[in-house]
Design an enzyme around this catalytic site. Sequence first.
Site, PDB file in Angstrom:
ATOM      1  N   HIS A 268       0.882  -1.184   0.000  1.00 40.84           N
ATOM      2  CA  HIS A 268       0.000   0.000   0.000  1.00 40.84           C
ATOM      3  C   HIS A 268       0.918   1.232   0.000  1.00 40.84           C
ATOM      4  O   HIS A 268       1.744   1.380  -0.905  1.00 40.84           O
ATOM      5  CB  HIS A 268      -0.910  -0.113   1.228  1.00 40.84           C
ATOM      6  CG  HIS A 268      -2.090   0.810   1.279  1.00 40.84           C
ATOM      7  ND1 HIS A 268      -2.437   1.653   0.261  1.00 40.84           N
ATOM      8  CD2 HIS A 268      -3.019   1.025   2.258  1.00 40.84           C
ATOM      9  CE1 HIS A 268      -3.525   2.339   0.605  1.00 40.84           C
ATOM     10  NE2 HIS A 268      -3.896   1.980   1.823  1.00 40.84           N
ATOM     11  N   HIS A 307      -2.084  -1.977  -9.867  1.00 37.57           N
ATOM     12  CA  HIS A 307      -3.106  -1.433  -8.978  1.00 37.57           C
ATOM     13  C   HIS A 307      -4.348  -2.305  -9.062  1.00 37.57           C
ATOM     14  O   HIS A 307      -4.678  -2.809 -10.135  1.00 37.57           O
ATOM     15  CB  HIS A 307      -3.458   0.006  -9.384  1.00 37.57           C
ATOM     16  CG  HIS A 307      -4.078   0.777  -8.277  1.00 37.57           C
ATOM     17  ND1 HIS A 307      -5.422   0.729  -8.017  1.00 37.57           N
ATOM     18  CD2 HIS A 307      -3.533   1.599  -7.339  1.00 37.57           C
ATOM     19  CE1 HIS A 307      -5.681   1.490  -6.984  1.00 37.57           C
ATOM     20  NE2 HIS A 307      -4.559   2.035  -6.548  1.00 37.57           N
ATOM     21  N   ASP A 363       2.928   5.750  -6.489  1.00 43.06           N
ATOM     22  CA  ASP A 363       4.165   5.611  -5.718  1.00 43.06           C
ATOM     23  C   ASP A 363       5.413   5.526  -6.585  1.00 43.06           C
ATOM     24  O   ASP A 363       6.524   5.577  -6.063  1.00 43.06           O
ATOM     25  CB  ASP A 363       4.086   4.361  -4.828  1.00 43.06           C
ATOM     26  CG  ASP A 363       3.058   4.525  -3.728  1.00 43.06           C
ATOM     27  OD1 ASP A 363       3.012   5.621  -3.152  1.00 43.06           O
ATOM     28  OD2 ASP A 363       2.296   3.584  -3.465  1.00 43.06           O
TER      29      ASP A 363
END
Length: 435
Positions: A268, A307, A363
């Site tokens: 995450h 994702h 990210d």
Amino acid sequence: MANESVNIVDKRTNASYDLPISKGTIRAMDLRQIKANADDFGLMTYDPAFMNTASCQSAITFIDGDKGILRYRGYSIEDLAEKCTFLEVAYLILFGELPTTVQLTQWVNEITHHTMIHETTKKFLEGFSFNAHPMGMYISTVAALSTIYPDARNISDPATRRLQICRLIGKVPTIAAYTYRHSLGYPYVYPDNELSYTENFMNMLWRMVEPKYQANAVLARALDILFILHADHEQNCSANVMRAVGSSQADPYVCTAAAAAALSGPLHGGANEEVLRMLDEIGSKERILAFLENVKAGRGKLMGFGHRIYKNYDPRARIIKWAADRVFEVTGRNPKLEIALELERIALADEYFIKRKLYPNVDFYSGIIYQAMGFKPEMFTVLFAIPRTVGWLAQWQEMLADPEQKISRPRQIYTGHELRKFVPIEKRTAEAVVG
Ligand code: CMC
């Protein structure tokens, strides 16, 4: 659409059931009437990791993962990132509408006057070892706020809820900055109420002996944009934790700490830290192909890629790439960018990633910016947690206001033993190995 339903025939009994469809969904509880016999509990769904289960109705964030669309309260992330400040977007996410000038001034004032933390909380932070992971310090300190504000337990009172929301949004940058200063052994810097949200955060991070901190405007704006991009992301792992813990009527500080704990994992929010480690491990463009071969062979993951919802380019990654160029004009180019750009180019052309629809997520590039700004990778997830506090609180409020929500409590399919005869200790043999 009229008469939207699905017909199910139970082959065990030949009974037929019409289940209404609403918003593309059937209600799992409607399945309970489907029974093999009168004693049967009724049909359940089995959905590990919630791959196909809506746990709530929400009006906060919209994602179209196939098209790569992200909107808060109906506004595109691109518009919000370009035209708003973070606190303006926070207001939108929490209250549903963009603030007027008067509302925004009042809101900024409200948040700004909650940035200070209690001296005992500062002492609490001082107890951590200097090499403690900032995320561990952050999570524990957010939870510790619960001890300072016992009134927060009164979650049914809207005014009390709003006060805790302001306290949390005001204090999380202070706690984050204190964890950073603590790990460096620097004295803490108190908030400066004359500065904007991100400028004040930078002040608490980086002010040394100068009487007044002057934030670099480009970096402050880039941080603001990064905060906007990270503010909410509908029912992700940590939002789900926020709702689940909040459903037991726990106070918002411990709920937020629990959500931050969920965020800290490498799958995450912890992924941004892992991306930097991965780029370090790759080391040079020449080693990218060998690295990707390992990933494709199942030895490790390409961190910052993939994702659950996006099966297209994450729109946040696109904006972060744009912001990175502005930041690098001030800080100089982070050499890891070259490796990241080449890694992205090769991966996006590779059959393995194309077939699985794996694209860069938020990210992939955020850590490169943070590092260029001077943050150590251990701080990256803390930087994610600050703005996401807004999303968690909006999800929490929405959950509390939803008359359909109750304490969160999934079912299970029991796969253990039937009733067994108890064995006294002297007659037990060492067959079972635990762990
Ligand atoms: N590198 C290599 N293969 C991958 C990756 C990756 N990053 N992500 C998914 N896959 C493969 C996976 O092995 C599987 O292959 P196969 O079908 O052959 O078994 C397929 O793609 C589907 O993946 P999944 O694990 O079923 O997908 P998921 O929806 O359960 O997981 C994810 C989503 C984000 C956990 C995963 O893509 C991942 O671990 N990515 C790397 C960590 C990361 O960047 N996380 C940040 C997510 S975005 C920000 C946030 O939410 O905090």
